[in-house]
Design a protein around this motif. Structure first.
Motif, PDB file in Angstrom:
ATOM      1  N   UNK A   1      -0.487  -6.671 -11.073  1.00 36.46           N
ATOM      2  CA  UNK A   1      -1.041  -5.529 -10.336  1.00 36.46           C
ATOM      3  C   UNK A   1      -0.358  -5.391  -8.983  1.00 36.46           C
ATOM      4  N   UNK A   2      -0.087  -6.501  -8.325  1.00 35.41           N
ATOM      5  CA  UNK A   2       0.648  -6.429  -7.062  1.00 35.41           C
ATOM      6  C   UNK A   2       2.064  -5.917  -7.252  1.00 35.41           C
ATOM      7  N   UNK A   3       2.717  -6.324  -8.361  1.00 37.19           N
ATOM      8  CA  UNK A   3       4.061  -5.824  -8.653  1.00 37.19           C
ATOM      9  C   UNK A   3       4.038  -4.323  -8.916  1.00 37.19           C
ATOM     10  N   UNK A   4       3.033  -3.878  -9.636  1.00 37.37           N
ATOM     11  CA  UNK A   4       2.896  -2.438  -9.879  1.00 37.37           C
ATOM     12  C   UNK A   4       2.695  -1.686  -8.569  1.00 37.37           C
ATOM     13  N   UNK A   5       1.912  -2.262  -7.669  1.00 38.74           N
ATOM     14  CA  UNK A   5       1.687  -1.631  -6.365  1.00 38.74           C
ATOM     15  C   UNK A   5       2.993  -1.500  -5.592  1.00 38.74           C
ATOM     16  N   UNK A   6       3.805  -2.553  -5.587  1.00 40.91           N
ATOM     17  CA  UNK A   6       5.080  -2.507  -4.866  1.00 40.91           C
ATOM     18  C   UNK A   6       6.004  -1.454  -5.470  1.00 40.91           C
ATOM     19  N   UNK A   7       6.079  -1.402  -6.787  1.00 42.08           N
ATOM     20  CA  UNK A   7       6.942  -0.422  -7.444  1.00 42.08           C
ATOM     21  C   UNK A   7       6.483   0.999  -7.175  1.00 42.08           C
ATOM     22  N   UNK A   8       5.177   1.206  -7.191  1.00 43.31           N
ATOM     23  CA  UNK A   8       4.662   2.557  -6.936  1.00 43.31           C
ATOM     24  C   UNK A   8       4.942   2.977  -5.499  1.00 43.31           C
TER      25      UNK A   8
ATOM     26  N   UNK B   1       0.653  11.810  -7.741  1.00 42.61           N
ATOM     27  CA  UNK B   1       1.722  12.526  -7.056  1.00 42.61           C
ATOM     28  C   UNK B   1       2.985  12.597  -7.875  1.00 42.61           C
ATOM     29  N   UNK B   2       3.311  11.512  -8.587  1.00 41.55           N
ATOM     30  CA  UNK B   2       4.494  11.518  -9.449  1.00 41.55           C
ATOM     31  C   UNK B   2       4.338  12.502 -10.595  1.00 41.55           C
ATOM     32  N   UNK B   3       3.158  12.530 -11.207  1.00 41.93           N
ATOM     33  CA  UNK B   3       2.922  13.472 -12.305  1.00 41.93           C
ATOM     34  C   UNK B   3       2.987  14.917 -11.835  1.00 41.93           C
TER      35      UNK B   3
END
Length: 375
Positions: free
Chosen positions: A308-315, A325-327
């Motif tokens: 989840x932290x990795x996903x946060x960094x990537x986002x 916002x991406x969508x």
């Protein structure tokens, strides 16, 4: 979008999700109820932090206030012999009111704080929660928490609807109501005032807006939404304990709001779904791997936090406005290209314009030399 249209969309979403419970398994219905409870807390955080610019790390404490208020009210009503819809509705209303009162106290105390000072103040509430429950263990149950007496599903539904589906029904209705109310507030006068205070408090004050009152109102509304989420969690799990509302959970709520899109209520939906689905998917994937027992125990729970932290960094790096916002950006790009191609294909071929004749050149007469003086 008008107010009536927003309410119609909310009702349609509630009907769709309720109808979905007849198809999905019981455990998935339980996950849906949990996601709706998380959604209330994340949506309140979106209003407070996204629209109001007030960074809060104490949303878990506000949800805990709602859960404990629900538990105390429901147990008191059960001891008094109250049954039926009152045992369901009154504790939910009490949960919203109890968390709202706590939000009022926090808003009045933190009205002059901002940035890291406000974040540290709200984080202290979550850190102090176990100490409060231990100090008042005779009322709050200490570290073990409280068992909650809940109103079971109606007798007419017990043969056709499971308990998990009934919990999902209740959670869906409450979450949709919270989202509709917050959407109307953000798109109305209060939302404009809140964004004005966030962008420039001095200019907002010159425009006739009271920044302190607006910030306190944002805390109260966000806390009431979190209280609804805590009440739903207490009803779903039939318990209220300090371990369920830890600092990690509070950080998870903030990360879910950021990943989904902190400036949009729709982003709160993506964050709640991710907060429920990601640990389940990771646990399912690791259970199918032939891992040693010690390694499996260490990965249980910790791996989901890391991912989840990795996903946060990537986002944050790739899509600063979150998933929503991406969508929206992708939709606008594809929609613009499609509409442009349709316009070009539908436009008739125009005949070449004839070349315009050259403009005539006007010759200026040559200047005569000036006569000398005396001639």
């Amino acid at each position: 979008m008008s107010v009536l249209l927003r309410y119609f969309v909310a009702a349609a979403a509630a009907v769709f999700l309720i109808g979905l419970t007849f198809i999905i398994p019981s455990f998935t219905s339980y996950q849906l109820a949990t996601a709706c409870a998380y959604l209330c807390g994340i949506a309140g955080l979106t209003l407070l932090t996204g629209a109001g610019g007030q960074l809060s790390l104490g949303q878990a404490a506000l949800m805990a206030a709602g859960a404990y208020t629900y538990a105390l009210t429901a147990n008191a009503l059960d001891d008094a012999g109250v049954e039926g819809p009152l045992l369901l509705v009154v504790p939910l209303v009490a949960a919203v009111a109890g968390a709202g009162v706590l939000g009022l106290v926090i808003g009045l105390a933190a009205g002059r704080l901002h940035g890291p000072y406000l974040a540290g103040f709200t984080m202290a509430l979550v850190v102090a929660l176990p100490a409060v429950t231990s100090t008042f263990s005779s009322v709050l149950g200490g570290d073990q928490g409280l068992w909650v007496t809940v109103q079971k599903r109606p007798a007419a539904l017990r043969g056709t609807v499971s308990t998990e589906a009934w919990q999902a029904w209740l959670a869906v209705v409450c979450a949709v109501a919270v989202m509709a109310v917050l959407a109307n507030l953000l798109r109305g006068r209060f939302g404009r005032e809140l964004r004005a205070v966030r962008d420039n408090p001095v200019a907002a004050a010159l425009a006739g807006i009271n920044p302190a009152r607006t910030k306190v109102a944002a805390f109260v509304i966000s806390s009431a939404a979190a209280g609804m989420g805590g009440g739903l969690l207490a009803y779903t799990t039939q318990s209220a304990s300090p371990g369920a509302y830890s600092l990690v959970f509070s950080l998870f709520l903030l990360m879910a709001a950021v990943v989904g899109g902190i400036g949009s209520l729709t982003g709160a939906v993506w964050g709640a779904v991710l907060l429920v689905a990601l640990p389940h998917l990771i646990g399912t994937a690791t259970s199918r791997l032939a891992l040693p027992t010690d390694l499996a125990q260490r990965l249980d729970g910790n791996l989901s936090v890391a991912i989840f932290g990795l996903v946060l960094v990537l986002v944050v790096l790739l899509a600063p406005q979150g998933i929503q916002g991406l969508l929206v950006k992708l939709w606008h790009r594809t929609g613009f290209k499609r509409s442009a191609s349709l316009v070009r294909s539908a436009a008739p071929a125009s005949a070449p314009r004839p070349a315009s004749p050259p403009l005539p050149i006007r010759h200026q007469p040559a200047e005569q030399p000036a006569t000398q003086k005396g001639q």
